[in-house]
Scaffold this active site. Structure first.
Site, PDB file in Angstrom:
ATOM      1  N   GLY A 257       0.770  -1.131  -0.006  1.00  0.00           N
ATOM      2  CA  GLY A 257      -0.069   0.081  -0.078  1.00  0.00           C
ATOM      3  C   GLY A 257       0.773   1.108   0.015  1.00  0.00           C
ATOM      4  O   GLY A 257       0.284   2.374   0.004  1.00  0.00           O
ATOM      5  N   GLN A 258       2.056   1.168  -0.096  1.00  0.00           N
ATOM      6  CA  GLN A 258       2.912   2.441  -0.043  1.00  0.00           C
ATOM      7  C   GLN A 258       2.268   3.384  -1.418  1.00  0.00           C
ATOM      8  O   GLN A 258       1.895   2.841  -2.206  1.00  0.00           O
ATOM      9  CB  GLN A 258       4.514   2.101  -0.560  1.00  0.00           C
ATOM     10  CG  GLN A 258       5.112   1.013   0.408  1.00  0.00           C
ATOM     11  CD  GLN A 258       5.050   1.812   1.819  1.00  0.00           C
ATOM     12  OE1 GLN A 258       5.161   2.729   2.010  1.00  0.00           O
ATOM     13  NE2 GLN A 258       5.113   0.790   2.685  1.00  0.00           N
ATOM     14  N   ARG A 259       2.509   4.545  -0.990  1.00  0.00           N
ATOM     15  CA  ARG A 259       1.985   5.560  -2.102  1.00  0.00           C
ATOM     16  C   ARG A 259       2.718   5.249  -3.508  1.00  0.00           C
ATOM     17  O   ARG A 259       1.789   5.288  -4.561  1.00  0.00           O
ATOM     18  CB  ARG A 259       2.537   6.987  -1.657  1.00  0.00           C
ATOM     19  CG  ARG A 259       1.766   8.044  -2.692  1.00  0.00           C
ATOM     20  CD  ARG A 259       2.025   9.469  -2.281  1.00  0.00           C
ATOM     21  NE  ARG A 259       1.399   9.955  -1.006  1.00  0.00           N
ATOM     22  CZ  ARG A 259       0.038  10.250  -1.058  1.00  0.00           C
ATOM     23  NH1 ARG A 259      -0.625  10.341  -1.845  1.00  0.00           N
ATOM     24  NH2 ARG A 259      -0.602  10.597   0.401  1.00  0.00           N
ATOM     25  N   THR A 260       3.880   4.852  -3.609  1.00  0.00           N
ATOM     26  CA  THR A 260       4.433   4.670  -4.810  1.00  0.00           C
ATOM     27  C   THR A 260       4.002   3.242  -5.492  1.00  0.00           C
ATOM     28  O   THR A 260       4.013   3.286  -6.801  1.00  0.00           O
ATOM     29  CB  THR A 260       5.991   4.115  -4.649  1.00  0.00           C
ATOM     30  OG1 THR A 260       6.525   5.168  -3.452  1.00  0.00           O
ATOM     31  CG2 THR A 260       6.961   4.293  -5.748  1.00  0.00           C
ATOM     32  N   LEU A 261       3.472   2.357  -4.761  1.00  0.00           N
ATOM     33  CA  LEU A 261       2.855   1.270  -5.105  1.00  0.00           C
ATOM     34  C   LEU A 261       1.399   1.624  -5.735  1.00  0.00           C
ATOM     35  O   LEU A 261       0.696   0.457  -6.632  1.00  0.00           O
ATOM     36  CB  LEU A 261       2.984   0.034  -4.354  1.00  0.00           C
ATOM     37  CG  LEU A 261       4.532  -0.277  -3.920  1.00  0.00           C
ATOM     38  CD1 LEU A 261       4.259  -1.505  -2.457  1.00  0.00           C
ATOM     39  CD2 LEU A 261       5.089  -0.929  -4.912  1.00  0.00           C
TER      40      LEU A 261
END
Lengths: 307, 188
Positions: B69-73
């Site tokens: 759920g990281q923003r980058t992902l």
């Protein structure tokens, strides 16, 4: 024709037509032609649909949507000047849009601090020393936000006997700190930090994530990979040996940082590991800080942060 | 034989469901999936990409996709939407600072064509943490009542204690089964 070749042919065709449409859009007289162009663009996309990868198709659809929106806004811009009736309608529409979006936003913004008051939160302070005494123990979720030039010390003081046991913290959420020293004990759960500038953070936790932060030092003990995202100039070092809790956690992966802002194989330029001598200096400063009375400690913030 | 019948017959053979676990980073998606699968949850690292778990739930085989759920992902979530039967949206109930982010991301998800018709379960996770937002608070903060496009439900839970996890998953399975295997339920 190979599929890759067909894709590049389609891509060229699509971009050429899109360029024509954008040119038509510059002059309101050509609005109809732009509209027809977009419709035919949509048609060739539908015809090619089975042949394109799903992701590409999605990209093309988005571009068409953007064109349609542009045409729509051009149309709205040109119509009101010619017909009064439409202008009135358009005005009503924009007013109702405004009223539907604007009241909800402030409502949620004001609601956030209200609910936050129920948790163990430290917020909106400048040049303050914050210890356990100024924190509500009703909750095990710690929220720290909007601090400038503060010291937050939730590590149990070695000579402090008034607290028989450090209250348990299960989660830590931190946002918007500048020139602040944040000293935290062993957290059962995870810590997530956002928008830190010129700070020192000392924490031991299960998972550690830091986003959108610059020029800060993190002394960390965690059994999992720390995550950084949209950060720069971060220094990582080990958690100082202060309490017995740090030994129980076992090995730490504070040196194995994963940078989501740098997905290449090369080492990330956004963080580095403190050398053992630098780390030693940091540990000594933190230890000395813990022994310093609050007022004196605040005076020394700048010295401690200037590493 | 109509197309719908063909699809149903095909599905019936497999009795499979594809469930996508999404949510902001630190929500507890992996911990929930691991706990449901009776695995050790004490040493979970942030998910770097995605993980797939296959579990048997009653008469169904669940393919559970746990995506980071990281923003980058988050832009890559879309690559997992195809053929998704249900979305489990996991919320960190103690994360008051990002609840607005959480609302926005969920809203973006619900307008996705490829998720149209998918069942939506919102897990209000981390209820074991004192001071967390309640189920009602999260329902309000995420504006769930305005969702008309999906069959949804909110379930408070704790991945650490395992409380209510099975209950939530059972609802998801029943709701998907009613939709996909309608007409075959009675004969089983």
């Amino acid at each position: 024709m190979a599929s890759a070749e067909r894709h590049s042919v389609f891509y060229a065709e699509f971009q050429a037509r899109k360029k024509d449409i954008l040119k038509d859009l510059e002059d309101p007289i050509n609005l109809t032609r732009a509209n027809e162009g977009t419709a035919s663009l949509q048609k060739i996309l539908v015809d090619a649909a089975g042949d394109l990868p799903a992701y590409d198709q999605r990209q093309y659809e988005t571009q068409i949507k953007e064109l349609q929106q542009k045409i729509e806004s051009e149309r709205n811009r040109s119509v009101p000047t010619t017909r009064f009736a439409f202008r009135k309608k358009a005005a009503v529409k924009s007013a109702s849009q405004g009223s539907s979006t604007s009241p909800t936003k402030p409502a949620t913004e004001t609601a956030t601090p209200e609910i936050a008051s129920q948790s163990m939160s430290i917020a909106s302070r400048t040049s303050s020393y914050i210890g356990w005494s100024s924190v509500s123990l009703e909750s095990s979720a710690l929220i720290v936000s909007d601090l400038d030039s503060c010291i937050v010390n939730l590590i149990e003081h070695r000579e402090n006997t008034s607290l028989s046991k450090t209250p348990a913290i299960n989660s830590v959420h931190v946002k918007n700190l500048t020139k602040t020293i944040l000293l935290l004990p062993h957290i059962e759960g995870s810590a997530i930090l956002d928008h830190l500038q010129d700070c020192i953070v000392v924490v031991a936790c299960q998972q550690f994530r830091i986003h959108s932060s610059q020029n800060s030092t993190i002394l960390l003990l965690t059994p999992s990979h720390p995550i950084i995202e949209y950060c720069s100039s971060l220094s990582f070092g080990s958690y100082p040996r202060l309490s017995s809790s740090s030994a129980e956690l076992g090995p730490s992966k504070h040196a194995e940082v994963q940078d989501f802002g740098h997905l290449l194989q090369t080492p990330s330029p956004n963080w580095h590991l403190l050398s053992s001598s630098e780390e030693e200096v940091c540990h000594q400063r933190i230890e000395r800080l813990l022994d310093t009375p609050p007022d004196n400690a605040l005076l020394r913030i700048a010295d401690i942060l200037n590493t | 034989m109509g197309l719908l019948t063909v699809i149903r017959k095909n599905r019936q053979k497999e009795k499979e469901m594809r469930i996508l676990f999404l949510g902001l980073d630190n929500a507890g998606k992996s911990t929930i999936v691991k706990k449901l699968n009776d695995e050790d949850i004490s040493r979970i690292s942030p998910t770097l990409g995605f993980e797939i778990k296959t579990m048997i739930h009653g008469r169904y085989t669940l393919n559970i996709w746990d995506v980071g759920g990281q923003r980058t992902l988050r832009p890559y979530w879309r690559n997992y939407f195809e053929r998704t039967d249900a979305v489990v949206w996991v919320v960190d109930s103690s994360d008051r600072l990002r609840i607005q982010d959480c609302k926005e991301e969920l809203k973006n998800l619900l307008v996705e064509d490829r998720l149209a018709g998918a069942t939506l379960l919102v897990f209000a996770n981390k209820q074991d943490i004192r001071g967390s937002m309640s189920e009602a608070e999260i329902r309000g903060a995420l504006d769930l009542m305005s969702i008309k496009s999906h069959n949804w439900r909110i379930q408070s839970c704790s991945a650490v204690t395992g409380e209510n996890l099975k209950l939530g998953l059972s609802w998801v399975v029943e709701d998907v089964a009613r939709r996909l295997y309608y007409g075959t339920l009675a004969s089983d």
